[in-house]
Design an enzyme around this catalytic site. Structure first.
Site, PDB file in Angstrom:
ATOM      1  N   ASP A 166      64.178 -72.314  89.802  1.00  0.00           N
ATOM      2  CA  ASP A 166      64.457 -72.850  91.137  1.00  0.00           C
ATOM      3  C   ASP A 166      65.362 -74.081  91.154  1.00  0.00           C
ATOM      4  O   ASP A 166      65.165 -75.008  91.958  1.00  0.00           O
ATOM      5  CB  ASP A 166      63.144 -73.115  91.874  1.00  0.00           C
ATOM      6  CG  ASP A 166      62.557 -71.815  92.399  1.00  0.00           C
ATOM      7  OD1 ASP A 166      63.346 -70.919  92.763  1.00  0.00           O
ATOM      8  OD2 ASP A 166      61.323 -71.685  92.426  1.00  0.00           O
ATOM      9  N   ASP A 218      63.869 -64.235  95.703  1.00  0.00           N
ATOM     10  CA  ASP A 218      64.108 -65.635  96.082  1.00  0.00           C
ATOM     11  C   ASP A 218      65.266 -66.253  95.294  1.00  0.00           C
ATOM     12  O   ASP A 218      65.933 -67.170  95.742  1.00  0.00           O
ATOM     13  CB  ASP A 218      62.860 -66.497  95.817  1.00  0.00           C
ATOM     14  CG  ASP A 218      61.542 -65.818  96.120  1.00  0.00           C
ATOM     15  OD1 ASP A 218      61.473 -64.581  96.006  1.00  0.00           O
ATOM     16  OD2 ASP A 218      60.570 -66.513  96.432  1.00  0.00           O
TER      17      ASP A 218
HETATM   18  N1  GLY Z   1      60.392 -69.191  96.553  1.00  0.00           N
HETATM   19  C1  GLY Z   1      58.994 -69.200  96.728  1.00  0.00           C
HETATM   20  C2  GLY Z   1      58.564 -68.888  98.098  1.00  0.00           C
HETATM   21  O1  GLY Z   1      59.353 -68.478  98.927  1.00  0.00           O
HETATM   22  O2  GLY Z   1      57.381 -69.072  98.370  1.00  0.00           O
END
Ligand code: GLY
Length: 392
Positions: A105, A165
């Protein structure tokens, strides 16, 4: 199917006065939050309406810094800039010391804090931090399968997978190529989205949350959910990450394949919205369900549509803009917070994670604010006031 582009026409759209009022209310709450959240960050989600102060940990702290930058852009007031630059120092420390960064992330964390800082102020520490983050992300690239591994130690067999994501983590790689001239960052991003699109988009245009890759052959094997209701359902936020992620990759790559994918994934989202246009946390649920909403999914999807309409033919652009405006109006009406005594967040009715039989989550931040919901809500509003230069 709950909605069509025709049925959406009957909903109220946005007027300038509504946008201005929403922005003024949101930035006033941000300003009131600065004393508590400059040396500290906001927790990922609120608790009974209120964020708690945390260190710079988890995948979410960049959203709060991004909210401060957006507030600075909207108001021009130095108090926001000073607070955000203070947080940039914390991000440089975090990536230099590798604090809680054993995951993919880096875009969520560093695009909205440090790339934003560099673009808005030319701050060299911010540039350094963002490039270190891009390097760190690039190390997660797996040659066998051509993808960025989301979680766990790189190469770990039980975690040899990508998640939808991650599409929002790709822009920091495109940016790193632009800044350094080293094409390897963008190449990894380009290969990742190619693999991801092959895996996660189903024939009915819904999406898998996560997808495993065979460690020996590099071939996609099977999809499972982490935060959706079922392995085969459409987790609303995952679908939204798909919309915005595809739009962002189109922005950098201009590959026409992503226009078609954008239509497919976005139409699924819009056509499955309930009566009040605020999605439930998973598209398994529709109007009159008792399940909680995820307002953040809508905010993400709206930003993705606002980005993508820059590249569509005028007729299509107008069609998608109309739908996104109506979705944003619904957020302003049903979810925007204008009272700091009930919550210190901007967007109510988000869901971080909801426990179900098939997923691997515990309830967390259910019917609460979350930092990314606040961020994308504010980004959507700011996008309507000017030709906004992306932090992504
Ligand atoms: N990227 C993690 C979420 O959307 O919870």
């Amino acid at each position: 199917m709950a909605q069509t582009f025709e049925t959406i026409k009957k909903y109220p759209g946005l007027e300038e006065s509504i946008i201005k009022k929403a922005l003024d209310e949101a930035t006033a709450i941000v300003k009131a939050n600065l004393p508590e959240f400059t040396d500290k960050f906001q927790s990922s989600n609120s608790f009974d309406g209120f964020y708690e102060a945390t260190e710079n940990v988890e995948w979410t702290t960049g959203f709060w810094t991004g909210v401060i930058w957006l507030s600075y852009e909207h108001t021009g007031e130095d108090c926001y800039k000073e607070a955000a630059l203070k947080q940039v120092e914390s991000f440089l420390h975090r990536i230099e010391e590798k604090i809680d960064v054993n995951h993919h992330d880096m875009g969520f964390l560093f695009s909205l804090s440090c790339v934003a800082a560099y673009k808005l102020t030319g701050n060299e520490y911010a540039k350094k931090a963002a490039l270190l983050a891009a390097d760190h992300l690039a190390e997660r690239y797996r040659e066998v399968g051509n993808f960025l591994q989301a979680w766990g130690n790189v190469g770990q067999a039980s975690e040899y997978r990508l998640i939808i994501d991650c599409l929002l983590n790709l822009p920091i790689l495109y940016w790193a190529t632009e800044v350094t001239g080293d094409s390897s960052y963008a190449m990894k991003a380009k290969n990742h989205i190619k693999t991801a699109m092959k895996c996660v988009v189903r024939p009915d245009n819904s999406t898998y949350h996560t997808h495993f890759i065979d460690m020996q052959t590099g071939e996609p094997t099977y999809g499972v959910t982490h935060q959706g209701n079922r392995n085969n359902s459409a987790w609303a936020r995952g679908q939204a990450w798909g919309i915005y992620g595809i739009a962002l990759s189109y922005r950098y790559l201009k590959d026409p394949e992503y226009i078609d994918l954008f239509y497919r994934v976005t139409d699924y989202f819009i056509e499955h919205l309930p009566e009040d246009l605020v999605p439930y946390w998973d598209f398994d649920f529709d109007t009159d369900s008792e399940e909680p909403r995820d307002s953040s999914a809508s905010a993400i999807a709206i930003c993705g549509i606002y980005e993508m309409i820059k590249y569509l033919e005028p007729e299509q652009a107008a069609r998608y803009k109309e739908a996104a405006d109506k979705m944003l109006r619904a957020l302003v009406e049903h979810c925007a917070n204008d009272d700091i005594t009930i919550s210190n967040g901007l967007l109510l009715h988000g869901t971080y994670a909801r426990d179900s039989k098939e997923n691997t989550c515990k309830n967390r931040g259910v019917d609460e604010c979350n930092t990314w919901g606040d961020y994308f809500y504010l980004e959507a509003l700011v996008r309507l006031t000017k030709d906004w230069e992306l932090y992504w």
